[in-house]
Scaffold this motif. Structure first.
Motif, PDB file in Angstrom:
ATOM      1  N   ILE A  58      29.972  41.506  42.661  1.00 37.01           N
ATOM      2  CA  ILE A  58      29.978  41.105  41.251  1.00 37.01           C
ATOM      3  C   ILE A  58      31.171  40.190  40.966  1.00 37.01           C
ATOM      4  O   ILE A  58      31.038  39.165  40.285  1.00 37.01           O
ATOM      5  N   TRP A  59      32.346  40.538  41.485  1.00 37.78           N
ATOM      6  CA  TRP A  59      33.541  39.708  41.297  1.00 37.78           C
ATOM      7  C   TRP A  59      33.296  38.297  41.819  1.00 37.78           C
ATOM      8  O   TRP A  59      33.604  37.302  41.152  1.00 37.78           O
ATOM      9  N   ALA A  60      32.744  38.203  43.028  1.00 34.05           N
ATOM     10  CA  ALA A  60      32.487  36.892  43.627  1.00 34.05           C
ATOM     11  C   ALA A  60      31.464  36.092  42.812  1.00 34.05           C
ATOM     12  O   ALA A  60      31.574  34.871  42.711  1.00 34.05           O
ATOM     13  N   MET A  61      30.508  36.769  42.226  1.00 36.52           N
ATOM     14  CA  MET A  61      29.526  36.085  41.378  1.00 36.52           C
ATOM     15  C   MET A  61      30.216  35.481  40.153  1.00 36.52           C
ATOM     16  O   MET A  61      29.900  34.358  39.752  1.00 36.52           O
ATOM     17  N   ILE A  62      31.153  36.214  39.581  1.00 30.67           N
ATOM     18  CA  ILE A  62      31.833  35.773  38.359  1.00 30.67           C
ATOM     19  C   ILE A  62      32.885  34.707  38.658  1.00 30.67           C
ATOM     20  O   ILE A  62      32.967  33.694  37.970  1.00 30.67           O
ATOM     21  N   PHE A  63      33.702  34.933  39.693  1.00 33.59           N
ATOM     22  CA  PHE A  63      34.872  34.081  39.914  1.00 33.59           C
ATOM     23  C   PHE A  63      34.713  33.045  41.025  1.00 33.59           C
ATOM     24  O   PHE A  63      35.504  32.102  41.094  1.00 33.59           O
ATOM     25  N   ILE A  97      33.741  57.975  36.816  1.00 37.17           N
ATOM     26  CA  ILE A  97      33.187  56.623  36.901  1.00 37.17           C
ATOM     27  C   ILE A  97      34.148  55.567  36.355  1.00 37.17           C
ATOM     28  O   ILE A  97      34.422  54.568  37.036  1.00 37.17           O
ATOM     29  N   PRO A  98      34.707  55.722  35.133  1.00 39.74           N
ATOM     30  CA  PRO A  98      35.654  54.690  34.683  1.00 39.74           C
ATOM     31  C   PRO A  98      36.893  54.594  35.563  1.00 39.74           C
ATOM     32  O   PRO A  98      37.449  53.503  35.734  1.00 39.74           O
ATOM     33  N   ILE A  99      37.308  55.706  36.158  1.00 41.33           N
ATOM     34  CA  ILE A  99      38.468  55.661  37.059  1.00 41.33           C
ATOM     35  C   ILE A  99      38.113  54.861  38.314  1.00 41.33           C
ATOM     36  O   ILE A  99      38.904  54.037  38.778  1.00 41.33           O
ATOM     37  N   PHE A 100      36.918  55.095  38.853  1.00 41.88           N
ATOM     38  CA  PHE A 100      36.479  54.305  40.003  1.00 41.88           C
ATOM     39  C   PHE A 100      36.423  52.822  39.657  1.00 41.88           C
ATOM     40  O   PHE A 100      36.843  51.971  40.446  1.00 41.88           O
ATOM     41  N   LEU A 101      35.909  52.492  38.486  1.00 39.63           N
ATOM     42  CA  LEU A 101      35.801  51.086  38.084  1.00 39.63           C
ATOM     43  C   LEU A 101      37.171  50.449  37.894  1.00 39.63           C
ATOM     44  O   LEU A 101      37.404  49.315  38.336  1.00 39.63           O
ATOM     45  N   LEU A 102      38.092  51.166  37.244  1.00 38.99           N
ATOM     46  CA  LEU A 102      39.441  50.641  37.054  1.00 38.99           C
ATOM     47  C   LEU A 102      40.124  50.427  38.399  1.00 38.99           C
ATOM     48  O   LEU A 102      40.747  49.382  38.633  1.00 38.99           O
ATOM     49  N   ALA A 103      40.006  51.391  39.277  1.00 38.93           N
ATOM     50  CA  ALA A 103      40.617  51.256  40.604  1.00 38.93           C
ATOM     51  C   ALA A 103      40.021  50.066  41.350  1.00 38.93           C
ATOM     52  O   ALA A 103      40.737  49.302  42.000  1.00 38.93           O
ATOM     53  N   GLY A 104      38.720  49.911  41.242  1.00 40.62           N
ATOM     54  CA  GLY A 104      38.065  48.787  41.903  1.00 40.62           C
ATOM     55  C   GLY A 104      38.548  47.448  41.376  1.00 40.62           C
ATOM     56  O   GLY A 104      38.803  46.519  42.145  1.00 40.62           O
ATOM     57  N   LEU A 105      38.679  47.353  40.068  1.00 37.60           N
ATOM     58  CA  LEU A 105      39.173  46.110  39.475  1.00 37.60           C
ATOM     59  C   LEU A 105      40.607  45.826  39.909  1.00 37.60           C
ATOM     60  O   LEU A 105      40.968  44.673  40.169  1.00 37.60           O
ATOM     61  N   CYS A 106      41.425  46.872  40.001  1.00 33.98           N
ATOM     62  CA  CYS A 106      42.811  46.689  40.451  1.00 33.98           C
ATOM     63  C   CYS A 106      42.857  46.243  41.908  1.00 33.98           C
ATOM     64  O   CYS A 106      43.582  45.301  42.249  1.00 33.98           O
ATOM     65  N   GLU A 107      42.075  46.906  42.757  1.00 32.74           N
ATOM     66  CA  GLU A 107      42.099  46.577  44.175  1.00 32.74           C
ATOM     67  C   GLU A 107      41.562  45.178  44.420  1.00 32.74           C
ATOM     68  O   GLU A 107      42.166  44.375  45.129  1.00 32.74           O
ATOM     69  N   ILE A 108      40.436  44.866  43.829  1.00 31.92           N
ATOM     70  CA  ILE A 108      39.828  43.554  44.049  1.00 31.92           C
ATOM     71  C   ILE A 108      40.624  42.462  43.339  1.00 31.92           C
ATOM     72  O   ILE A 108      40.879  41.400  43.907  1.00 31.92           O
ATOM     73  N   GLY A 109      41.032  42.716  42.097  1.00 35.64           N
ATOM     74  CA  GLY A 109      41.808  41.717  41.350  1.00 35.64           C
ATOM     75  C   GLY A 109      43.139  41.423  41.997  1.00 35.64           C
ATOM     76  O   GLY A 109      43.543  40.262  42.135  1.00 35.64           O
ATOM     77  N   GLY A 110      43.856  42.470  42.414  1.00 42.53           N
ATOM     78  CA  GLY A 110      45.140  42.267  43.087  1.00 42.53           C
ATOM     79  C   GLY A 110      44.975  41.534  44.402  1.00 42.53           C
ATOM     80  O   GLY A 110      45.711  40.589  44.706  1.00 42.53           O
ATOM     81  N   GLY A 111      43.986  41.948  45.174  1.00 39.92           N
ATOM     82  CA  GLY A 111      43.718  41.269  46.435  1.00 39.92           C
ATOM     83  C   GLY A 111      43.300  39.824  46.233  1.00 39.92           C
ATOM     84  O   GLY A 111      43.680  38.937  47.008  1.00 39.92           O
ATOM     85  N   TYR A 112      42.539  39.577  45.190  1.00 41.00           N
ATOM     86  CA  TYR A 112      42.083  38.214  44.902  1.00 41.00           C
ATOM     87  C   TYR A 112      43.260  37.300  44.558  1.00 41.00           C
ATOM     88  O   TYR A 112      43.300  36.143  44.993  1.00 41.00           O
ATOM     89  N   LEU A 113      44.214  37.821  43.797  1.00 38.21           N
ATOM     90  CA  LEU A 113      45.392  37.011  43.468  1.00 38.21           C
ATOM     91  C   LEU A 113      46.184  36.653  44.721  1.00 38.21           C
ATOM     92  O   LEU A 113      46.659  35.520  44.866  1.00 38.21           O
ATOM     93  N   ILE A 114      46.328  37.599  45.631  1.00 37.29           N
ATOM     94  CA  ILE A 114      47.020  37.308  46.891  1.00 37.29           C
ATOM     95  C   ILE A 114      46.201  36.321  47.723  1.00 37.29           C
ATOM     96  O   ILE A 114      46.741  35.400  48.330  1.00 37.29           O
ATOM     97  N   TRP A 115      44.890  36.498  47.731  1.00 36.99           N
ATOM     98  CA  TRP A 115      43.996  35.563  48.419  1.00 36.99           C
ATOM     99  C   TRP A 115      44.216  34.136  47.892  1.00 36.99           C
ATOM    100  O   TRP A 115      44.339  33.187  48.666  1.00 36.99           O
ATOM    101  N   LEU A 116      44.258  33.996  46.562  1.00 35.18           N
ATOM    102  CA  LEU A 116      44.456  32.674  45.967  1.00 35.18           C
ATOM    103  C   LEU A 116      45.807  32.082  46.351  1.00 35.18           C
ATOM    104  O   LEU A 116      45.920  30.883  46.612  1.00 35.18           O
ATOM    105  N   TRP A 117      46.836  32.921  46.382  1.00 31.27           N
ATOM    106  CA  TRP A 117      48.168  32.448  46.755  1.00 31.27           C
ATOM    107  C   TRP A 117      48.168  31.917  48.190  1.00 31.27           C
ATOM    108  O   TRP A 117      48.688  30.829  48.464  1.00 31.27           O
ATOM    109  N   LEU A 118      47.539  32.673  49.099  1.00 30.75           N
ATOM    110  CA  LEU A 118      47.552  32.281  50.504  1.00 30.75           C
ATOM    111  C   LEU A 118      46.514  31.218  50.854  1.00 30.75           C
ATOM    112  O   LEU A 118      46.769  30.368  51.702  1.00 30.75           O
ATOM    113  N   ARG A 119      45.364  31.273  50.219  1.00 30.74           N
ATOM    114  CA  ARG A 119      44.260  30.406  50.643  1.00 30.74           C
ATOM    115  C   ARG A 119      43.997  29.221  49.711  1.00 30.74           C
ATOM    116  O   ARG A 119      43.358  28.266  50.111  1.00 30.74           O
TER     117      ARG A 119
END
Length: 108
Positions: free
Chosen positions: A74-79, A6-28
């Motif tokens: 959850i990410w979208a709710m927070i950020f 479970i913590p590995i899934f959560l860490l991976a999710g945060l990395c995937e979504i967080g990394g993608g979100y940063l690229i999203w912000l750069w482009l959009r």
């Protein structure tokens, strides 16, 4: 059930979504180029984190898919000031039930 997953899934999710979100912000959202660089590094780390699971590739990545659905909401709710509706919530619950069956069902 392997609760260490479970913590590995959560860490991976945060990395995937967080990394993608940063690229999203750069482009959009016209953020500086280093947002993309940091996002790409975090996304590469996500690829490493995924290998820490004990199950095979198919089950691990199928399970990440369902967990990412919920983490994305959850990410979208927070950020992003996103308010999920009942269909977002129901879809997330269905996805989690499905991935729990895929990943944690006892097998002989």
């Amino acid at each position: 059930m392997d609760l260490k997953s479970i913590p590995i899934f959560l860490l991976a999710g945060l990395c995937e979504i967080g990394g993608g979100y940063l690229i999203w912000l750069w482009l959009r959202a016209d953020k500086p180029w280093w947002f993309a660089l940091v996002g790409a590094i975090i996304l590469a780390f996500y690829g490493v984190v995924a290998t820490w699971q004990s199950a095979d590739f198919a089950r691990v990545y199928a399970t990440y898919g369902g967990i990412f659905i919920v983490l994305s909401i959850i990410w979208a709710m927070i950020f992003d000031d996103f308010t999920p509706d009942r269909y977002d919530i129901l879809g997330g619950i269905i996805a989690l039930i499905g991935v729990c069956i895929i990943y944690y069902a006892p097998r002989s």
